[in-house]
Scaffold this motif. Structure first.
Motif, PDB file in Angstrom:
ATOM      1  N   ALA A 169       0.851  -1.197   0.000  1.00  0.00           N
ATOM      2  CA  ALA A 169       0.000   0.000   0.000  1.00  0.00           C
ATOM      3  C   ALA A 169       0.881   1.239   0.000  1.00  0.00           C
ATOM      4  N   PRO A 170       1.466   1.590  -1.138  1.00  0.00           N
ATOM      5  CA  PRO A 170       2.397   2.726  -1.203  1.00  0.00           C
ATOM      6  C   PRO A 170       1.771   4.006  -0.660  1.00  0.00           C
ATOM      7  N   GLY A 171       2.551   4.720   0.143  1.00  0.00           N
ATOM      8  CA  GLY A 171       2.087   5.987   0.687  1.00  0.00           C
ATOM      9  C   GLY A 171       1.445   5.897   2.049  1.00  0.00           C
ATOM     10  N   PHE A 172       1.086   4.679   2.483  1.00  0.00           N
ATOM     11  CA  PHE A 172       0.463   4.548   3.795  1.00  0.00           C
ATOM     12  C   PHE A 172       1.535   4.578   4.879  1.00  0.00           C
ATOM     13  N   GLY A 173       1.250   5.292   5.958  1.00  0.00           N
ATOM     14  CA  GLY A 173       2.166   5.312   7.094  1.00  0.00           C
ATOM     15  C   GLY A 173       3.212   6.406   6.974  1.00  0.00           C
ATOM     16  N   ASP A 174       3.706   6.830   8.131  1.00  0.00           N
ATOM     17  CA  ASP A 174       4.691   7.896   8.205  1.00  0.00           C
ATOM     18  C   ASP A 174       5.989   7.319   8.766  1.00  0.00           C
ATOM     19  N   PRO A 175       7.082   7.371   8.018  1.00  0.00           N
ATOM     20  CA  PRO A 175       8.339   6.804   8.521  1.00  0.00           C
ATOM     21  C   PRO A 175       8.830   7.483   9.795  1.00  0.00           C
ATOM     22  N   PHE A 176       8.472   8.746   9.992  1.00  0.00           N
ATOM     23  CA  PHE A 176       8.881   9.430  11.221  1.00  0.00           C
ATOM     24  C   PHE A 176       8.156   8.848  12.429  1.00  0.00           C
TER      25      PHE A 176
END
Length: 345
Positions: A169-176
């Protein structure tokens, strides 16, 4: 100027890898075609297979090539919580950007989804992941007076899960957010202890007195440089199904022992490349976060014959104790590394 045979082989290999990277980035692993790779490289299909015996072997080599060489090295090691956060940030740099295609994102993520579709490969992946957790844990333990393997495993679980979700699901979630969550894991009390039930029953290493003729130099994956062997200590040769036994060797070794782990496999074309990919990916991240004095205190050699007479199979578990340049004890089977490390030099 006429090329030597070795130069021609290297040029062919480079052309195949360049063409394969384009093919995998355009079509993904499943839909990539060896015929198109051969055509793009201006080679025959046979020339591709003479360098890489399968599409999986070629894909793994492309990913390893993307990881690159030893890379930069941290000058100092931050406190444990900050170190975990920094490690997570470095690891998460692989997440694809919003404009990347799905296939190109697979490469950026070093994605193995749909690639490891057999038991042998999955077993090797499980074992090398345990090795990754140990290496991260040993780096943390240089600053924390307790075992950190379960903590390191939890951090890697979160990071690998984030990558897998980014793949699906590209774009889901924040790496920070993921980075901050990894930092908070350092505060968890995981009751991490080191008590393998089988170690008290491991057969003792057998004394011997044999000459040892090591290779002039071998490449250590942890330091990223060539090293010599032969100092007092232990050499453990572990197959891809027994890589988790590395901890048994490291924990049992004495303070002055030089510990060397040699990872071998009966399938260097695929399993060997898988282990190399994962190890180089992990050690590249470690070196950017932890200074050399915090690196795991053992050498890790991949697929080399180091002259101790061990078979190269997935189930290999053989170890020797070295003293004054000679082999003074040997052990075979489960717990061999622990048994050899326990021999007093």
């Amino acid at each position: 100027m006429r090329l030597t045979r070795a130069q021609q082989q290297e040029r062919t290999r480079g052309a195949v890898l360049t063409a394969a990277r384009v093919e995998f980035a355009r079509h993904g692993y499943a839909d990539a075609k060896i015929d198109r790779i051969a055509e793009q490289a201006e080679l025959t299909r046979g020339a591709v297979y003479s360098n890489f015996p399968s599409k999986r072997a070629l894909y793994l080599e492309v990913l390893t090539d993307l990881v690159g060489g030893p890379g930069e090295v941290a000058r100092s090691t931050p406190p444990p919580t900050e170190a975990i956060g920094n490690f997570a940030r470095v690891w998460l740099e692989r997440l694809p950007l919003a404009g990347d295609s799905r296939a190109d994102g697979h490469l950026q993520l070093r994605s193995l989804n749909g690639v490891l579709d057999d038991e042998r490969a999955r077993t090797a992946l499980a074992q090398v992941t345990e090795l990754e957790a140990l290496m991260l844990a040993l780096a943390l333990e240089s600053r924390v007076p307790r075992r950190c393997v379960r903590l390191a495993g939890l951090v890697l679980t979160m990071l690998n899960g984030s990558a897998r979700l980014a793949d699906a699901a590209p774009g889901f979630g924040d790496p920070f957010d993921v980075t901050r969550a990894c930092e908070h894991l350092a505060a968890l009390d995981l009751a991490d202890s080191w008590q393998p039930a089988h170690l008290p029953y491991v057969e003792a290493a057998q004394p011997c007195d044999e000459a040892f003729e090591p290779p002039a130099a071998v490449f250590d994956e942890i330091s990223g440089r060539a090293v010599g062997l032969g100092a007092d200590g232990v050499i453990a040769v572990l197959g891809s199904e027994r890589l988790s036994a590395t901890e048994e060797v490291v924990r049992a070794a004495g303070p002055g022992d030089e510990v060397t782990v040699v990872a071998v496999t009966g399938d260097p074309a695929e399993t060997g490349r898988l282990v190399r990919l994962r190890v180089r990916d992990l050690t590249g991240c470690l070196r950017r976060v932890f200074a050399p004095d915090a690196w795991p205190r053992f050498r890790l050699i991949l697929g080399e014959d180091v002259g101790v007479g061990a078979d190269a199979t997935d189930a290999t578990e053989t170890a020797v104790r070295l003293h004054r340049g000679r082999i003074v004890a040997r052990a075979h089977g489960r717990g061999a590394g622990h048994a050899a490390a326990k021999v007093s030099s």
